[in-house]
Design an enzyme around this catalytic site. Structure first.
Site, PDB file in Angstrom:
ATOM      1  N   LYS A   1      40.691  67.456  56.092  1.00 30.75           N
ATOM      2  CA  LYS A   1      40.327  67.168  54.703  1.00 30.75           C
ATOM      3  C   LYS A   1      40.611  68.390  53.834  1.00 30.75           C
ATOM      4  CE  LYS A   1      36.412  65.213  52.077  1.00 30.75           C
ATOM      5  NZ  LYS A   1      35.014  64.753  52.174  1.00 30.75           N
TER       6      LYS A   1
ATOM      7  N   SER B   1      34.171  60.082  50.562  1.00 24.82           N
ATOM      8  CA  SER B   1      35.248  60.836  49.950  1.00 24.82           C
ATOM      9  C   SER B   1      36.341  61.253  50.941  1.00 24.82           C
ATOM     10  CB  SER B   1      34.699  62.102  49.265  1.00 24.82           C
ATOM     11  OG  SER B   1      34.096  62.948  50.231  1.00 24.82           O
TER      12      SER B   1
ATOM     13  N   SER C   1      30.234  60.571  53.299  1.00 26.82           N
ATOM     14  CA  SER C   1      31.690  60.625  53.150  1.00 26.82           C
ATOM     15  C   SER C   1      32.505  60.646  54.431  1.00 26.82           C
ATOM     16  CB  SER C   1      32.091  61.832  52.308  1.00 26.82           C
ATOM     17  OG  SER C   1      31.885  61.531  50.959  1.00 26.82           O
TER      18      SER C   1
END
Ligand code: GLN
Length: 476
Positions: A81, A156, A180
């Site tokens: 990420k 997310s 997330s």
């Protein structure tokens, strides 16, 4: 039909490498070729890295030399990420504010992964600064769900989830502040783990809500999640909130678990077929000898409100340093105040600005007692309620989300987007570990869309989570 190398999980790929069914280079190439091809449509990666020839060679050599003794992650390509620092690479948190920021050091999790011989395919797309539940808030375009490109992958960590689900890597790391990792795992058909607060170092993760954030795995199987978690966990001098093993009393659990089900939370909002799948999954667990117990968590109804006060408060504090002077996108006006205004208005997207304003408001002197301190008190009550529940049960179960993946733009009203997090935020507020594991699919517009079942366990009881998730996985 045999799987292509990039379609394998961590354990499967590690076995294939040791059996010489493929080389590290072939595994890397398979992932990167798929990534380059599919990323045009999915936008799972903000950047696909060049091959690190030295790392590939070193991983191959280690496997050849050590065989089964080599770490399982040797030579395994992962997606990371974009809010986790890899030295020398950009880490933008999908924000214009950090578009050109290059990390000067490795996050502790990256150091650990490098030591294990893992490879990094690229930076995975995300909601800006990890704020969102759909990856629509990325400054660099949204990510598509591989199961239906008209739908969101969740957020997310949507880029990480899409990259794993579409086999553009073997597994991925995400971060979870309010859901997330678990929510995109559910919407993309993966396993996602939010570890106990302090189990994994946050050093080198771009902070969102520091008392809530944890880094964790997104994987194709429960076993893979365990491998990744075991590699990245552990106390770290660089993060004073990391905890030693055994800080919390460990619970004696038998192989047959007692599963607490807060049915009173399921009355509103959970779509009919998601609820049916949830009941079905629980029934399977029961038929295998696990026990279901109805429990009450009366304060849970306030968890989302408490989260959406505490989290923005921490966001406004953490993002204050990004002012165009010390860090981040810089724009110059006629005065210092204008410098700040221009830099922050241009650098931050709408949702980020909304949360900074909200957070600054709830911390302001006239309102801190009414909002921030109340929410903090609610957090304490929630934790006690969960602690009490864990006197009677081993894990607590509910669906990870109310529905399968939704369409782009469907939740443009911020409140409807925030409601997505209703089941996931409590684990962050209490610091307890939680996981989402697939519980089949439901149909929308003629497509089978994955959904997940969510389990919470007492602090440091990840092992129990992996056990119950394996039981769900086996029950299929
Ligand atoms: N969807 C939640 C939010 O927008 C959770 C985000 C996260 O876990 N990073 O705050």
């Amino acid at each position: 039909m045999t799987k292509k190398p990039n379609e394998l999980g961590i354990i499967e790929a590690a076995r294939a490498l040791r059996a010489r069914e493929c080389t590290v280079r072939e595994l890397w190439d398979a992932c990167v070729t798929a990534a380059k091809e599919k990323n045009l449509e999915l936008n799972a990666y903000l950047e696909i890295f060049e091959a690190d020839d030295a790392a590939i060679a070193a991983a191959q050599e280690r496997i050849d030399r050590e065989g089964d003794a080599a770490p399982l992650l040797s030579g395994i390509p992962l997606a990371i990420k974009d809010n986790i620092l890899i030295e020398g690479k950009i880490a933008s948190a999908a924000s214009k504010m950090l578009e050109n920021y290059r990390a000067t050091y490795d996050a502790t999790v990256i150091t650990k992964l490098k030591e294990a011989g893992a490879l990094f395919v690229g930076r995975a797309n995300m909601d800006e600064f990890a704020m969102g539940s759909s990856t629509e808030h990325s400054a660099f375009g949204s990510t598509k769900n591989p199961h239906d490109p008209e739908r969101v992958p969740g957020g997310s960590s949507g880029g990480s989830a899409a990259a794993v689900a579409a086999h553009l890597c073997i597994a991925a790391l995400g971060t979870d502040t309010g859901g997330s990792i678990r929510q995109p795992a559910a919407l993309c058909g993966l396993v996602g783990v939010k570890p106990t607060y302090g189990a994994v170092s946050r050093s080198g993760a771009i902070a969102m809500g520091s008392s809530l954030d944890q880094i964790g795995p997104l994987t194709k199987s429960v076993e893979d999640a365990k491998v990744l978690f075991d590699t990245i966990r552990g106390i770290d001098p660089m993060d004073a909130t990391t905890i030693p093993d055994g800080l919390y009393p460990s619970k004696e659990v038998s192989e047959k678990l007692v599963i607490g089900v807060p049915r009173h939370l399921l009355t509103e909002g959970v779509q009919e077929d998601v609820r049916a799948a949830f009941d079905e999954t629980l029934k399977k667990l029961e038929s295998e000898g696990h026990t279901l117990v109805d429990i009450e968590l009366p304060t849970s109804g306030h968890a989302l409100a408490a989260y959406y006060v505490l989290m923005p408060a921490e966001v406004s504090t953490n993002l204050a340093r990004l002012d165009g002077v010390r860090y981040g996108h810089a724009s110059r006006g006629d005065t210092l105040l204008e410098d700040y205004l221009l830099s922050r208005t241009e650098g931050f997207g709408e949702e980020t600005r909304r949360r900074i304003l909200l957070g600054t408001f709830v911390l302001s002197s006239g309102y801190i007692d009414a909002y921030y301190r109340k929410a903090d008190a609610a957090r304490g009550v929630l934790r006690r309620e969960y602690d009490d529940a864990f006197e009677k049960v081993d894990v607590i179960a509910f669906p990870t989300t109310l529905s399968p993946a939704f369409k782009f733009g469907e939740k443009s009203d911020p409140i409807s987007m925030y409601l997505e997090d209703i089941f996931t935020v409590t684990a962050n507020l209490t610091g307890m570990p939680a996981l989402s594991v697939p519980m089949g699919t439901v149909e929308r517009d003629g497509r089978a869309l994955p959904i997940g079942i969510h389990f919470t366990a007492p602090h440091q009881a990840e092992e129990i989570l992996f056990n119950v998730a394996s039981a769900v996985e086996k029950a299929g």
